[in-house]
Design an enzyme around this catalytic site. Sequence first.
Site, PDB file in Angstrom:
ATOM      1  N   GLY A 228       5.392 -17.585 -17.271  1.00 47.05           N
ATOM      2  CA  GLY A 228       6.030 -18.308 -16.184  1.00 47.05           C
ATOM      3  C   GLY A 228       6.887 -19.451 -16.693  1.00 47.05           C
ATOM      4  O   GLY A 228       7.368 -19.425 -17.831  1.00 47.05           O
ATOM      5  N   GLY A 233       3.577 -23.777 -16.819  1.00 48.09           N
ATOM      6  CA  GLY A 233       2.765 -23.394 -17.966  1.00 48.09           C
ATOM      7  C   GLY A 233       2.277 -24.586 -18.755  1.00 48.09           C
ATOM      8  O   GLY A 233       1.125 -24.622 -19.198  1.00 48.09           O
ATOM      9  N   GLU A 252       3.699 -17.801 -22.257  1.00 46.06           N
ATOM     10  CA  GLU A 252       5.106 -17.478 -22.489  1.00 46.06           C
ATOM     11  C   GLU A 252       5.892 -18.261 -21.449  1.00 46.06           C
ATOM     12  O   GLU A 252       5.775 -18.001 -20.246  1.00 46.06           O
ATOM     13  CB  GLU A 252       5.339 -15.983 -22.335  1.00 46.06           C
ATOM     14  CG  GLU A 252       6.780 -15.557 -22.555  1.00 46.06           C
ATOM     15  CD  GLU A 252       7.008 -14.110 -22.161  1.00 46.06           C
ATOM     16  OE1 GLU A 252       7.953 -13.847 -21.398  1.00 46.06           O
ATOM     17  OE2 GLU A 252       6.218 -13.248 -22.593  1.00 46.06           O
ATOM     18  N   CYS A 289      12.639 -12.161 -19.285  1.00 46.10           N
ATOM     19  CA  CYS A 289      12.338 -13.253 -20.215  1.00 46.10           C
ATOM     20  C   CYS A 289      13.162 -13.157 -21.482  1.00 46.10           C
ATOM     21  O   CYS A 289      13.315 -14.150 -22.209  1.00 46.10           O
ATOM     22  CB  CYS A 289      10.855 -13.264 -20.551  1.00 46.10           C
ATOM     23  SG  CYS A 289      10.215 -11.663 -21.101  1.00 46.10           S
TER      24      CYS A 289
END
Length: 517
Positions: A228, A233, A252, A289
């Site tokens: 996220g 995070g 991540e 991502c």
Amino acid sequence: MNAATNHAIPDVVSVDPRTGEAVEVVGAESTPQEVAARCAAASSALPALAALGIAGRAALLRDMATELEKDGETILALADRESALGLPRLTGELARTCAQLRFLADVVMEGGYLGVTIDHPDPGAVPPCPDLRRMMVPRGPVAVFGASNFPLAFSVPGGDTASALAAGCPVVVKAHPAHPATSLATYGALRKAAVRAGVPDAVSLVHGQAAGVALVTDPHVTAVAFTGSVRGGRALFDLAAARPEPIPFFGELGSVNPLVVTPAAAEERGAAIAEGLLGSFTLGMGQFCTKPGLAFVPAGEHGTALQEALAARGADAPAGTLLTRSILAAYAEGVRELAAQAGVRVLAGADARGSGGTATPTVLSVPGAMFTEALTEECFGPVTVLVEYVTEEELLALLGRLPGSLTATLHMGEGEEDLPRRVIDVVTRRTGRVVCDGYPTGVAVSWAMNHSGPYPAATDSAHTSVGASAVQRFLRPIAYQDTPDRLLPPELRDGNPLGLPRRVDGVIAMDGVVRTG
């Protein structure tokens, strides 16, 4: 008690991002008491999951894949309604999710992830060596946070869940609020397989932001996997570190994934690179991502032609729906902030927020001399920034200023060696995967894949969230010294009853056969 009878508990609402309208109430957010109960049940399930053994855990993962496929039509319809990603993309994602479960079942059966190592007694060593036997064992219950951009492959049935189960760890998943109905449906499929295997609490599901905090701080939870934003995070990472007994947080968080075009590559195939770059940074409306958010292109005739080709293609690229209206708003604001930086020109997509709740692909450009740290912030959505460099030394200096990324991509000329080698030497210090003459979007599930990188790409760059090594996140080592064979786990016993790859007295052995090369 549900939300209809207790208004203090917020509803979990499924929203259609194409219209912005609420479609249904899926349930109620999980209370702290419910989260605690699920974490305790997961802890109690640890022995039962261990009792399945290697073959049983592998069978469980394969059965979960089969159940997802059986419910595929329902799952895909829900995922499309909640994500607007489209059935073709989601059909491929479901296939990837099931293949990932089966791949990790193969990893379990192969057994190398256990790192079984045996040193027989050697009284003549300095110091003397006793009988030592080492292997990896499950950490315990794992908290998994579903990602917004992959409602299947990085969510409830995704890679974090699969690799934790492969390691022998029960999982409590915090559903992403962007796809609660999909999360519930996929959880139902996993649970069918878990019940049939006799480990019903191997997987649990909770909802709500408060539930996420409760998960990270629950004493039964031994590790966290998160995909996220940097902001969200990092807040959870800090919670995990501040616990009385800190636990690892495998997050991540954010990545700009630089792409480099050498002068030779721009001259040889600039138009083709422009087309490939457009396809990569707009794939899934830029919600990958691994999206290349920065592209370094040479100054001069061929670099200018590449920029013009990308601008022309970007101007014709269709607008599309993002995962949520809040992501759309953040994308539009992020593009405005990037475009407001000194020296930045808008080549395509002057209005990032299109009509009817859609996003417009955007291409920006800036001279390398005016490149600033503000341009290294990830903007989630279909935008890329072209950075024009004049000399090789300027390029290398710019690359050295970048934050950690999941990927770095290099497009080079035919047979070119010197500059590519220098670029690779620089980017390997700040990335987890180097891509040559391709595009970073798309992550293979394989033995050699590494999906990680220095912060903020990941909070622990020693581990990957995709591939065979993803299992290692949820294991810890233990050694047995001078322990009778009858008391050892079967993985460590003489005779190698499970036929595992093992290192014995320094050399690889399997089935009693020593392998030295």
